[in-house]
Every structure is written in C-alpha cells, then in structure tokens.
Design an enzyme around this catalytic site. Sequence first.
Site, PDB file in Angstrom:
ATOM      1  N   ALA A  29      67.630 -15.985 -13.864  1.00  0.00           N
ATOM      2  CA  ALA A  29      68.835 -15.842 -13.033  1.00  0.00           C
ATOM      3  C   ALA A  29      69.827 -14.882 -13.697  1.00  0.00           C
ATOM      4  O   ALA A  29      70.444 -14.052 -13.015  1.00  0.00           O
ATOM      5  CB  ALA A  29      69.476 -17.211 -12.823  1.00  0.00           C
ATOM      6  N   GLY A 109      71.436 -26.153 -27.236  1.00  0.00           N
ATOM      7  CA  GLY A 109      72.097 -27.443 -27.361  1.00  0.00           C
ATOM      8  C   GLY A 109      73.269 -27.419 -28.320  1.00  0.00           C
ATOM      9  O   GLY A 109      73.864 -26.356 -28.588  1.00  0.00           O
ATOM     10  N   ILE A 133      67.326 -31.322 -24.068  1.00  0.00           N
ATOM     11  CA  ILE A 133      66.851 -32.569 -23.459  1.00  0.00           C
ATOM     12  C   ILE A 133      67.659 -33.763 -23.977  1.00  0.00           C
ATOM     13  O   ILE A 133      67.633 -34.828 -23.380  1.00  0.00           O
ATOM     14  CB  ILE A 133      65.341 -32.809 -23.699  1.00  0.00           C
ATOM     15  CG1 ILE A 133      65.048 -33.073 -25.184  1.00  0.00           C
ATOM     16  CG2 ILE A 133      64.500 -31.679 -23.147  1.00  0.00           C
ATOM     17  CD1 ILE A 133      63.700 -33.748 -25.414  1.00  0.00           C
ATOM     18  N   ASP A 134      68.364 -33.591 -25.107  1.00  0.00           N
ATOM     19  CA  ASP A 134      69.072 -34.726 -25.717  1.00  0.00           C
ATOM     20  C   ASP A 134      70.321 -35.148 -24.937  1.00  0.00           C
ATOM     21  O   ASP A 134      70.789 -36.268 -25.089  1.00  0.00           O
ATOM     22  CB  ASP A 134      69.506 -34.374 -27.156  1.00  0.00           C
ATOM     23  CG  ASP A 134      68.323 -34.039 -28.042  1.00  0.00           C
ATOM     24  OD1 ASP A 134      67.194 -34.435 -27.701  1.00  0.00           O
ATOM     25  OD2 ASP A 134      68.534 -33.372 -29.082  1.00  0.00           O
ATOM     26  N   GLY A 177      65.790 -37.585 -28.544  1.00  0.00           N
ATOM     27  CA  GLY A 177      67.222 -37.590 -28.268  1.00  0.00           C
ATOM     28  C   GLY A 177      68.077 -37.414 -29.509  1.00  0.00           C
ATOM     29  O   GLY A 177      69.299 -37.476 -29.441  1.00  0.00           O
ATOM     30  N   ARG A 178      67.406 -37.258 -30.663  1.00  0.00           N
ATOM     31  CA  ARG A 178      68.150 -37.155 -31.933  1.00  0.00           C
ATOM     32  C   ARG A 178      69.077 -38.349 -32.081  1.00  0.00           C
ATOM     33  O   ARG A 178      68.676 -39.457 -31.885  1.00  0.00           O
ATOM     34  CB  ARG A 178      68.940 -35.858 -31.975  1.00  0.00           C
ATOM     35  CG  ARG A 178      68.138 -34.754 -32.556  1.00  0.00           C
ATOM     36  CD  ARG A 178      69.071 -33.664 -33.008  1.00  0.00           C
ATOM     37  NE  ARG A 178      68.308 -32.524 -33.417  1.00  0.00           N
ATOM     38  CZ  ARG A 178      68.797 -31.322 -33.514  1.00  0.00           C
ATOM     39  NH1 ARG A 178      70.054 -31.092 -33.220  1.00  0.00           N
ATOM     40  NH2 ARG A 178      68.044 -30.343 -33.917  1.00  0.00           N
ATOM     41  N   GLU A 194      62.376 -54.058 -20.444  1.00  0.00           N
ATOM     42  CA  GLU A 194      62.865 -55.400 -20.765  1.00  0.00           C
ATOM     43  C   GLU A 194      63.931 -55.350 -21.858  1.00  0.00           C
ATOM     44  O   GLU A 194      64.751 -56.252 -21.973  1.00  0.00           O
ATOM     45  CB  GLU A 194      61.708 -56.308 -21.209  1.00  0.00           C
ATOM     46  CG  GLU A 194      60.932 -56.937 -20.059  1.00  0.00           C
ATOM     47  CD  GLU A 194      60.240 -55.919 -19.167  1.00  0.00           C
ATOM     48  OE1 GLU A 194      59.651 -54.953 -19.696  1.00  0.00           O
ATOM     49  OE2 GLU A 194      60.295 -56.087 -17.930  1.00  0.00           O
TER      50      GLU A 194
HETATM   51  P1  ADP Z   1      70.037 -27.505 -30.663  1.00  0.00           P
HETATM   52  O1  ADP Z   1      70.777 -26.287 -30.277  1.00  0.00           O
HETATM   53  O2  ADP Z   1      68.908 -27.827 -29.745  1.00  0.00           O
HETATM   54  O3  ADP Z   1      70.950 -28.681 -30.932  1.00  0.00           O
HETATM   55  P2  ADP Z   1      69.744 -27.113 -33.571  1.00  0.00           P
HETATM   56  O4  ADP Z   1      70.736 -28.170 -33.922  1.00  0.00           O
HETATM   57  O5  ADP Z   1      68.486 -27.068 -34.341  1.00  0.00           O
HETATM   58  O6  ADP Z   1      69.284 -27.191 -32.047  1.00  0.00           O
HETATM   59  O7  ADP Z   1      70.503 -25.729 -33.692  1.00  0.00           O
HETATM   60  C1  ADP Z   1      69.818 -24.521 -33.436  1.00  0.00           C
HETATM   61  C2  ADP Z   1      70.301 -23.479 -34.391  1.00  0.00           C
HETATM   62  O8  ADP Z   1      71.697 -23.252 -34.192  1.00  0.00           O
HETATM   63  C3  ADP Z   1      70.205 -23.838 -35.865  1.00  0.00           C
HETATM   64  O9  ADP Z   1      68.908 -23.661 -36.379  1.00  0.00           O
HETATM   65  C4  ADP Z   1      71.193 -22.872 -36.476  1.00  0.00           C
HETATM   66  O10 ADP Z   1      70.645 -21.590 -36.575  1.00  0.00           O
HETATM   67  C5  ADP Z   1      72.296 -22.849 -35.397  1.00  0.00           C
HETATM   68  N1  ADP Z   1      73.367 -23.767 -35.777  1.00  0.00           N
HETATM   69  C6  ADP Z   1      73.317 -25.122 -35.803  1.00  0.00           C
HETATM   70  N2  ADP Z   1      74.465 -25.643 -36.264  1.00  0.00           N
HETATM   71  C7  ADP Z   1      75.267 -24.599 -36.568  1.00  0.00           C
HETATM   72  C8  ADP Z   1      76.594 -24.476 -37.102  1.00  0.00           C
HETATM   73  N3  ADP Z   1      77.327 -25.537 -37.439  1.00  0.00           N
HETATM   74  N4  ADP Z   1      77.085 -23.225 -37.255  1.00  0.00           N
HETATM   75  C9  ADP Z   1      76.378 -22.133 -36.930  1.00  0.00           C
HETATM   76  N5  ADP Z   1      75.121 -22.194 -36.434  1.00  0.00           N
HETATM   77  C10 ADP Z   1      74.564 -23.393 -36.236  1.00  0.00           C
HETATM   78  O1  F6P Z   2      66.855 -31.362 -29.792  1.00  0.00           O
HETATM   79  C1  F6P Z   2      65.712 -31.572 -29.041  1.00  0.00           C
HETATM   80  C2  F6P Z   2      64.704 -32.372 -29.824  1.00  0.00           C
HETATM   81  O2  F6P Z   2      63.552 -32.487 -29.011  1.00  0.00           O
HETATM   82  C3  F6P Z   2      65.174 -33.742 -30.309  1.00  0.00           C
HETATM   83  O3  F6P Z   2      65.127 -34.707 -29.287  1.00  0.00           O
HETATM   84  C4  F6P Z   2      64.204 -33.997 -31.424  1.00  0.00           C
HETATM   85  O4  F6P Z   2      64.735 -34.903 -32.381  1.00  0.00           O
HETATM   86  C5  F6P Z   2      64.028 -32.632 -32.038  1.00  0.00           C
HETATM   87  O5  F6P Z   2      64.337 -31.690 -31.007  1.00  0.00           O
HETATM   88  C6  F6P Z   2      62.641 -32.343 -32.550  1.00  0.00           C
HETATM   89  O6  F6P Z   2      62.694 -31.131 -33.215  1.00  0.00           O
HETATM   90  P1  F6P Z   2      61.442 -30.217 -33.550  1.00  0.00           P
HETATM   91  O7  F6P Z   2      60.939 -29.648 -32.256  1.00  0.00           O
HETATM   92  O8  F6P Z   2      61.988 -29.191 -34.458  1.00  0.00           O
HETATM   93  O9  F6P Z   2      60.402 -31.114 -34.158  1.00  0.00           O
END
Ligand code: ADP
Ligand code: F6P
Length: 330
Positions: A29, A109, A133-134, A177-178, A194
């Site tokens: 999109a 995310g 997805i979380d 879901g972390r 349940e």
């Molecule tokens: P999601 O976006 O699905 O929550 P992650 O938490 O793994 O996945 O974050 C994805 C990427 O975003 C990380 O590997 C990192 O490169 C970047 N990132 C995460 N947290 C921070 C932060 N506090 N500051 C800057 N970049 C970040």
């Molecule tokens: O953030 C999405 C997610 O699927 C979480 O629910 C899960 O804990 C994590 O990513 C798994 O991460 P990876 O794909 O790096 O094993």
Amino acid sequence: MGRRQDMTRRVAILTSGGDAPGMNAAIRAAVRTGVARELEMFGVRHGYTGLIAGDFIALGIREVGGIIDRGGTMLGTSRCPPFLTDAGQQAAVRRLTEHGITGLIVVGGNGSQHGSLALAQRGVPVVGIASTIDNDLAGSEVTLGATTALDVALEAISRLRVTASAHGRVFLVEVMGRACGYLALMAGIAGGAEAIVIPESEQSPEQVATAIQEAYERGKSHAIVVVAEGARHNADALAGYFTEHAERLNFELRVTKLGHVQRGGSPGAFDRLSATILGATAVERLCAGEHGILLGLTGTQVTTSTLAAAVQAAKPIESQWLHLAHVLSR
Ligand code: ADP
Ligand code: F6P
C-alpha cells in the site's frame, strides 16, 4: 510531532523486529500510494541491519505485486543489536542521507518504534506503523498482525480440545506475546479455556490446579489452560509443578507451545485492510510534512500518536476482559 512542508520525494520503508502478518500488505500500500503521488519508493532489506549497511532496493508497483496475502515480509526483518548504539544510529542516518531519502516508514513493534524515535531525534522524518503480534504497543488498540496470530492460536486450540477431550487430559497451551498477555488472554477467552495465565494477572500453580479440578468436578471431559510465554508461571513452570504433585492432582497433562507458528499465518481480512490503510496513510502523512509519529488503529480508525508518547506509555489489559475470562471459564 514534526511538521515540515517540504516536498517529500524519496521515501523508504523497512520492516523490523518480529515479522507480523500484514507487513507485506503495508509495504504494497505504501509503495503504490507513493508511486501514485510520483514519489520514488525504496525498500530497506532486513530492518535496521539493512539500514546500517545501506541495503536499499527500488520498489515500483510490480515489485509489490502478489504479496497482499503473504505473511512474513518481502523485505526481510531482523533483530539488530548494533542499532542500539550511537555508532549504529549515526551510520543509519548517514545511509539515509547518502540515498537522498526524505521520508522513512518503519513497520514494527515496540522495540522497532523505539528505533524510529531514536532516528526522529536525529532529524530523520519517520512515520511508524504499529505492527507486532504481541499487541504491546500503546497508540494502537490492536497492532497489525495480532488478529491473524490470534486466529492461528484459536485454530490450534480447537484441535487440541478435540484430542484433550478424547483422552480426558489437561493441555497447557503456551502462546507468544513476550511480556504482554494480550494474545494469551484473547485466545483463552475466544478458545473457551478453563484457565488463563498471563503476566498482568498472575495465578499460582495451586490456583490453576484448583481451576482444573473444579472443571472436572463440574463434569468437563478435558481442560485447556492458555499460558502466556511471559507469565512467571509459564508452561514449563506449571508442568513442573503438576508433575511434582501428580499423585495428588490426578490428571494427565500435555504441553503444546505454539511458538513461531503463530507468526506465519496468511493475514486475515482485518490485518490486510488495516495494513493497507496504514501503509497508504503513512505516505500521505509524510507528503503532508507530518513525521515523528506512530500510526495505529482504534476500531477501524487510524489513530496518530507521537513516537515518544507511544513508546513510553504502558498498555494495560482492559479489566473487562480479565473479568470476562474469569466468569466464562466455568
Ligand atoms: P519489535 O519491534 O518486534 O518489538 P525488537 O524489540 O526486537 O522487536 O526490536 C527490533 C529492533 O529495534 C532491535 O533489534 C533494535 O535494533 C531496535 N531497537 C529496539 N529497542 C531500541 C531502542 N531502545 N532504541 C533504539 N533501537 C531499538
Ligand atoms: O515480538 C514477536 C515475538 O514473536 C514474541 O512474541 C516472541 O517472544 C519473540 O518475537 C520471538 O522472537 P524470535 O523470533 O527472535 O525468536
């Protein structure tokens, strides 16, 4: 929220963090909306890893054909520890400048949008799209991909109930879901569990065991316990407790961890449509000079928050769902 009325001409899009069903529809999109507005559109491969490496590809309307129904992301994604560093972020900004990018869309995310904020603070015009997805990102009632992941979990739970019932067993079903219990809670409610165990409303193994015993006493032929991976008493912990007390508890137990299966679904109608409107809106907002923002959804409406507010705010589970889960598990 930044507002700059210059002409955005070169827009790049990347997907980051855990892939989520709908990411491809958002890319499609954004690219087609950009092309319609005579922008030059680029994809960045493998999230922030590709941004640091300067891994850009030109995207036209044909390059994004045939992907609307595909899970995952055609651009690839990554967890990128180097992007957490000053040097990593400086390199990313340099790459954007070298490629003449005047607007960046980050589909991802909670962590990824922290990354968007870091770029915005370094002067990059960024628009984020809430996608995980979380469903752990404030600024979006439901994030892109969560609904499809929920459907995958429900399909699995329905199948597990069939075999649980045939054997009179208890199934512990662990969902992703972390640290967030949204997927587990919704899957538990919609799957008729349940008992539901989530980080936001912890239950002790004793409480779960009591809920199961009571279900059998009420005449149930099985028990499904949906457990969030982030709960203190996750599936392994509960299974350990039940095994230790097997003689007293007297029920046969099996554990299923749905794991990454939940991420691989073809996006459902809601995620395809949401992704489409969010991808298109991200481009429109950049063209209007708006950036430093996260786009999400409340109901079917696009909602806008500042990146700073979105990543800093907590996203609590609504208490009405917790109440319903308790009442309906009987
Ligand atoms: P999601 O976006 O699905 O929550 P992650 O938490 O793994 O996945 O974050 C994805 C990427 O975003 C990380 O590997 C990192 O490169 C970047 N990132 C995460 N947290 C921070 C932060 N506090 N500051 C800057 N970049 C970040
Ligand atoms: O953030 C999405 C997610 O699927 C979480 O629910 C899960 O804990 C994590 O990513 C798994 O991460 P990876 O794909 O790096 O094993």
